[in-house]
Design a protein around this motif. Sequence first.
Motif, PDB file in Angstrom:
ATOM      1  N   MET A   1     -32.692-103.077 -68.385  1.00 44.20           N
ATOM      2  CA  MET A   1     -33.777-102.480 -67.628  1.00 44.20           C
ATOM      3  C   MET A   1     -35.130-103.008 -68.094  1.00 44.20           C
ATOM      4  N   MET A   2     -35.199-103.485 -69.314  1.00 38.11           N
ATOM      5  CA  MET A   2     -36.478-103.963 -69.838  1.00 38.11           C
ATOM      6  C   MET A   2     -36.667-105.473 -69.673  1.00 38.11           C
ATOM      7  N   ALA A   3     -35.625-106.171 -69.235  1.00 39.32           N
ATOM      8  CA  ALA A   3     -35.726-107.634 -69.151  1.00 39.32           C
ATOM      9  C   ALA A   3     -36.787-108.062 -68.147  1.00 39.32           C
ATOM     10  N   ASN A   4     -36.874-107.382 -67.026  1.00 38.99           N
ATOM     11  CA  ASN A   4     -37.860-107.759 -66.010  1.00 38.99           C
ATOM     12  C   ASN A   4     -39.282-107.494 -66.508  1.00 38.99           C
ATOM     13  N   HIS A   5     -39.476-106.411 -67.266  1.00 34.16           N
ATOM     14  CA  HIS A   5     -40.798-106.133 -67.825  1.00 34.16           C
ATOM     15  C   HIS A   5     -41.207-107.241 -68.794  1.00 34.16           C
ATOM     16  N   ASN A   6     -40.263-107.663 -69.636  1.00 30.95           N
ATOM     17  CA  ASN A   6     -40.574-108.731 -70.583  1.00 30.95           C
ATOM     18  C   ASN A   6     -40.852-110.046 -69.869  1.00 30.95           C
ATOM     19  N   LEU A   7     -40.096-110.332 -68.816  1.00 31.42           N
ATOM     20  CA  LEU A   7     -40.313-111.561 -68.058  1.00 31.42           C
ATOM     21  C   LEU A   7     -41.692-111.568 -67.408  1.00 31.42           C
ATOM     22  N   VAL A   8     -42.104-110.461 -66.825  1.00 30.70           N
ATOM     23  CA  VAL A   8     -43.433-110.381 -66.206  1.00 30.70           C
ATOM     24  C   VAL A   8     -44.516-110.514 -67.267  1.00 30.70           C
ATOM     25  N   LYS A   9     -44.304-109.929 -68.443  1.00 32.71           N
ATOM     26  CA  LYS A   9     -45.296-110.039 -69.517  1.00 32.71           C
ATOM     27  C   LYS A   9     -45.448-111.491 -69.979  1.00 32.71           C
ATOM     28  N   ILE A  10     -44.332-112.190 -70.147  1.00 33.14           N
ATOM     29  CA  ILE A  10     -44.378-113.588 -70.593  1.00 33.14           C
ATOM     30  C   ILE A  10     -45.037-114.472 -69.538  1.00 33.14           C
ATOM     31  N   LEU A  11     -44.637-114.303 -68.275  1.00 36.10           N
ATOM     32  CA  LEU A  11     -45.227-115.134 -67.217  1.00 36.10           C
ATOM     33  C   LEU A  11     -46.691-114.806 -66.989  1.00 36.10           C
ATOM     34  N   SER A  12     -47.086-113.560 -67.193  1.00 36.64           N
ATOM     35  CA  SER A  12     -48.507-113.211 -67.087  1.00 36.64           C
ATOM     36  C   SER A  12     -49.308-113.907 -68.180  1.00 36.64           C
TER      37      SER A  12
ATOM     38  N   LEU B   1     -47.073-112.127 -59.050  1.00 39.55           N
ATOM     39  CA  LEU B   1     -47.119-111.103 -57.998  1.00 39.55           C
ATOM     40  C   LEU B   1     -45.766-110.930 -57.319  1.00 39.55           C
ATOM     41  N   ALA B   2     -45.042-112.024 -57.111  1.00 44.01           N
ATOM     42  CA  ALA B   2     -43.715-111.928 -56.497  1.00 44.01           C
ATOM     43  C   ALA B   2     -42.746-111.188 -57.413  1.00 44.01           C
ATOM     44  N   LEU B   3     -42.774-111.487 -58.710  1.00 49.07           N
ATOM     45  CA  LEU B   3     -41.889-110.789 -59.639  1.00 49.07           C
ATOM     46  C   LEU B   3     -42.255-109.314 -59.777  1.00 49.07           C
ATOM     47  N   THR B   4     -43.539-109.007 -59.700  1.00 48.46           N
ATOM     48  CA  THR B   4     -43.959-107.613 -59.757  1.00 48.46           C
ATOM     49  C   THR B   4     -43.473-106.850 -58.536  1.00 48.46           C
ATOM     50  N   SER B   5     -43.511-107.473 -57.368  1.00 46.96           N
ATOM     51  CA  SER B   5     -43.013-106.793 -56.172  1.00 46.96           C
ATOM     52  C   SER B   5     -41.499-106.607 -56.233  1.00 46.96           C
ATOM     53  N   LEU B   6     -40.780-107.585 -56.776  1.00 49.36           N
ATOM     54  CA  LEU B   6     -39.342-107.414 -56.964  1.00 49.36           C
ATOM     55  C   LEU B   6     -39.043-106.303 -57.963  1.00 49.36           C
ATOM     56  N   GLU B   7     -39.838-106.233 -59.014  1.00 54.23           N
ATOM     57  CA  GLU B   7     -39.660-105.177 -59.998  1.00 54.23           C
ATOM     58  C   GLU B   7     -39.909-103.808 -59.381  1.00 54.23           C
ATOM     59  N   LEU B   8     -40.889-103.721 -58.517  1.00 58.68           N
ATOM     60  CA  LEU B   8     -41.159-102.464 -57.827  1.00 58.68           C
ATOM     61  C   LEU B   8     -39.983-102.059 -56.947  1.00 58.68           C
ATOM     62  N   GLY B   9     -39.367-103.016 -56.274  1.00 53.36           N
ATOM     63  CA  GLY B   9     -38.182-102.725 -55.465  1.00 53.36           C
ATOM     64  C   GLY B   9     -37.022-102.226 -56.299  1.00 53.36           C
ATOM     65  N   VAL B  10     -36.827-102.815 -57.475  1.00 54.03           N
ATOM     66  CA  VAL B  10     -35.750-102.372 -58.366  1.00 54.03           C
ATOM     67  C   VAL B  10     -36.021-100.954 -58.861  1.00 54.03           C
ATOM     68  N   VAL B  11     -37.260-100.667 -59.198  1.00 61.77           N
ATOM     69  CA  VAL B  11     -37.619 -99.328 -59.680  1.00 61.77           C
ATOM     70  C   VAL B  11     -37.383 -98.283 -58.596  1.00 61.77           C
ATOM     71  N   ILE B  12     -37.746 -98.587 -57.364  1.00 61.42           N
ATOM     72  CA  ILE B  12     -37.557 -97.635 -56.271  1.00 61.42           C
ATOM     73  C   ILE B  12     -36.075 -97.386 -56.023  1.00 61.42           C
ATOM     74  N   SER B  13     -35.267 -98.436 -56.054  1.00 61.35           N
ATOM     75  CA  SER B  13     -33.832 -98.248 -55.832  1.00 61.35           C
ATOM     76  C   SER B  13     -33.189 -97.477 -56.989  1.00 61.35           C
ATOM     77  N   GLN B  14     -33.602 -97.716 -58.224  1.00 62.30           N
ATOM     78  CA  GLN B  14     -33.069 -96.961 -59.352  1.00 62.30           C
ATOM     79  C   GLN B  14     -33.446 -95.487 -59.259  1.00 62.30           C
ATOM     80  N   ASP B  15     -34.672 -95.205 -58.887  1.00 57.22           N
ATOM     81  CA  ASP B  15     -35.089 -93.808 -58.727  1.00 57.22           C
ATOM     82  C   ASP B  15     -34.282 -93.111 -57.644  1.00 57.22           C
ATOM     83  N   TYR B  16     -34.014 -93.810 -56.565  1.00 56.64           N
ATOM     84  CA  TYR B  16     -33.229 -93.226 -55.478  1.00 56.64           C
ATOM     85  C   TYR B  16     -31.811 -92.896 -55.944  1.00 56.64           C
TER      86      TYR B  16
END
Length: 70
Positions: free
Chosen positions: A1-12, A38-53
């Motif tokens: 669950m944290m891999a995408n956060h780390n990837l966005v941090k590194i690419l930022s 921005l594309a990875l952040t939008s994908l991360e937002l989609g993953v977060v919404i689906s996990q919450d659901y």
Amino acid sequence: MMANHNLVKILSGFAWTMLCMNNLFYFLGDPSPLFVVLALTSLELGVVISQDYVFTISICIYLNDAVNLH
């Protein structure tokens, strides 16, 4: 669950480094690192919404079974 956060941090960090270089070409000619972030952040937002659901539906099913006792 944290891999995408780390990837966005590194690419930022990479995008910020490329934009802060003294070369005018990187600042004006190649804004693609920002688009990738921005594309990875939008994908991360989609993953977060689906996990919450899924978690919300799971909790509702569990509470329904706990209250009604089959």
